[in-house]
Design a protein around this motif. Sequence first.
Motif, mmCIF file in Angstrom:
data_model
loop_
_atom_site.group_PDB
_atom_site.id
_atom_site.type_symbol
_atom_site.label_atom_id
_atom_site.label_comp_id
_atom_site.label_asym_id
_atom_site.label_seq_id
_atom_site.Cartn_x
_atom_site.Cartn_y
_atom_site.Cartn_z
ATOM 1 N N UNK A 130 0.841 -1.203 0.000
ATOM 2 C CA UNK A 130 0.000 0.000 0.000
ATOM 3 C C UNK A 130 0.874 1.249 0.000
ATOM 4 N N UNK A 131 0.411 2.318 -0.637
ATOM 5 C CA UNK A 131 1.150 3.580 -0.570
ATOM 6 C C UNK A 131 1.085 4.156 0.846
ATOM 7 N N UNK A 132 1.915 5.127 1.099
ATOM 8 C CA UNK A 132 1.903 5.817 2.388
ATOM 9 C C UNK A 132 0.638 6.657 2.496
ATOM 10 N N UNK A 133 0.249 6.949 3.719
ATOM 11 C CA UNK A 133 -0.910 7.822 3.937
ATOM 12 C C UNK A 133 -0.576 9.228 3.443
ATOM 13 N N UNK A 134 -1.500 9.894 2.780
ATOM 14 C CA UNK A 134 -1.264 11.277 2.360
ATOM 15 C C UNK A 134 -1.001 12.188 3.575
ATOM 16 N N UNK A 135 -0.255 13.243 3.325
ATOM 17 C CA UNK A 135 0.086 14.186 4.388
ATOM 18 C C UNK A 135 -0.364 15.595 4.010
ATOM 19 N N UNK A 136 -0.340 16.467 4.996
ATOM 20 C CA UNK A 136 -0.598 17.882 4.750
ATOM 21 C C UNK A 136 -2.049 18.248 4.476
ATOM 22 N N UNK A 162 5.509 6.587 -7.302
ATOM 23 C CA UNK A 162 5.332 6.813 -8.748
ATOM 24 C C UNK A 162 4.068 6.190 -9.310
ATOM 25 N N UNK A 163 3.510 5.225 -8.597
ATOM 26 C CA UNK A 163 2.368 4.492 -9.147
ATOM 27 C C UNK A 163 1.025 4.910 -8.532
ATOM 28 N N UNK A 164 0.914 6.153 -8.090
ATOM 29 C CA UNK A 164 -0.346 6.620 -7.509
ATOM 30 C C UNK A 164 -1.379 6.836 -8.615
ATOM 31 N N UNK A 165 -2.521 6.196 -8.460
ATOM 32 C CA UNK A 165 -3.626 6.345 -9.417
ATOM 33 C C UNK A 165 -4.516 7.529 -9.048
ATOM 34 N N UNK A 179 -9.835 10.307 -7.287
ATOM 35 C CA UNK A 179 -9.623 11.543 -8.039
ATOM 36 C C UNK A 179 -8.133 11.741 -8.245
ATOM 37 N N UNK A 180 -7.748 12.322 -9.366
ATOM 38 C CA UNK A 180 -6.329 12.485 -9.697
ATOM 39 C C UNK A 180 -5.699 13.702 -9.017
ATOM 40 N N UNK A 181 -6.504 14.702 -8.704
ATOM 41 C CA UNK A 181 -5.986 15.941 -8.121
ATOM 42 C C UNK A 181 -5.672 15.780 -6.640
ATOM 43 N N UNK A 182 -4.922 16.746 -6.113
ATOM 44 C CA UNK A 182 -4.635 16.797 -4.680
ATOM 45 C C UNK A 182 -5.460 17.906 -4.034
ATOM 46 N N UNK A 216 -4.500 5.712 -3.571
ATOM 47 C CA UNK A 216 -4.713 4.426 -4.238
ATOM 48 C C UNK A 216 -3.656 4.301 -5.322
ATOM 49 N N UNK A 217 -2.960 3.152 -5.362
ATOM 50 C CA UNK A 217 -1.966 2.968 -6.422
ATOM 51 C C UNK A 217 -2.581 2.239 -7.610
ATOM 52 N N UNK A 218 -1.802 2.064 -8.662
ATOM 53 C CA UNK A 218 -2.321 1.462 -9.899
ATOM 54 C C UNK A 218 -2.715 -0.006 -9.734
ATOM 55 N N UNK A 219 -2.215 -0.660 -8.671
ATOM 56 C CA UNK A 219 -2.598 -2.046 -8.399
ATOM 57 C C UNK A 219 -3.856 -2.125 -7.547
ATOM 58 N N UNK A 220 -4.367 -0.960 -7.129
ATOM 59 C CA UNK A 220 -5.574 -0.941 -6.312
ATOM 60 C C UNK A 220 -5.329 -0.977 -4.818
ATOM 61 N N UNK A 221 -4.065 -0.913 -4.403
ATOM 62 C CA UNK A 221 -3.747 -0.904 -2.973
ATOM 63 C C UNK A 221 -4.136 0.444 -2.370
ATOM 64 N N UNK A 222 -4.768 0.409 -1.226
ATOM 65 C CA UNK A 222 -5.280 1.595 -0.554
ATOM 66 C C UNK A 222 -4.408 1.914 0.661
#
Length: 103
Positions: free
Chosen positions: A12-18, A38-41, A63-66, A85-91
């Motif tokens: 899974x990707x890291x939790x978003x920050x900020x 690099x693989x964030x969907x 959504x693609x935006x931040x 969410x990454x391109x493999x669907x990991x949350x």
Amino acid sequence: PAHCETFIDTFAPAAPTGLQAVPSEGAISLIWDANPERDIRGYVVLRGPVSADALEPLSTEPIADTSFQDHAPTGVRFAYAVQAVDTAGNLSPPSARVEETAR
């Protein structure tokens, strides 16, 4: 003998920050930092009552935006968090929560 293996991304990707919430008339604008992977969907924005243990997604697709504008009811305080969410669907785990009320 030689054989092929297909590797599956289960990380899974890291939790978003900020994450920040900015109130306005009838809406709450959310902004957060982009994940470094690099693989964030995209991102899933979560919302719920301040007292809720679990927050619910505001959209069915990432959504693609931040940034995101929630047209929230005026005078109601909500809690928000964001997941990557990454391109493999990991949350990712949820970001830190923020709370805000639309004017």
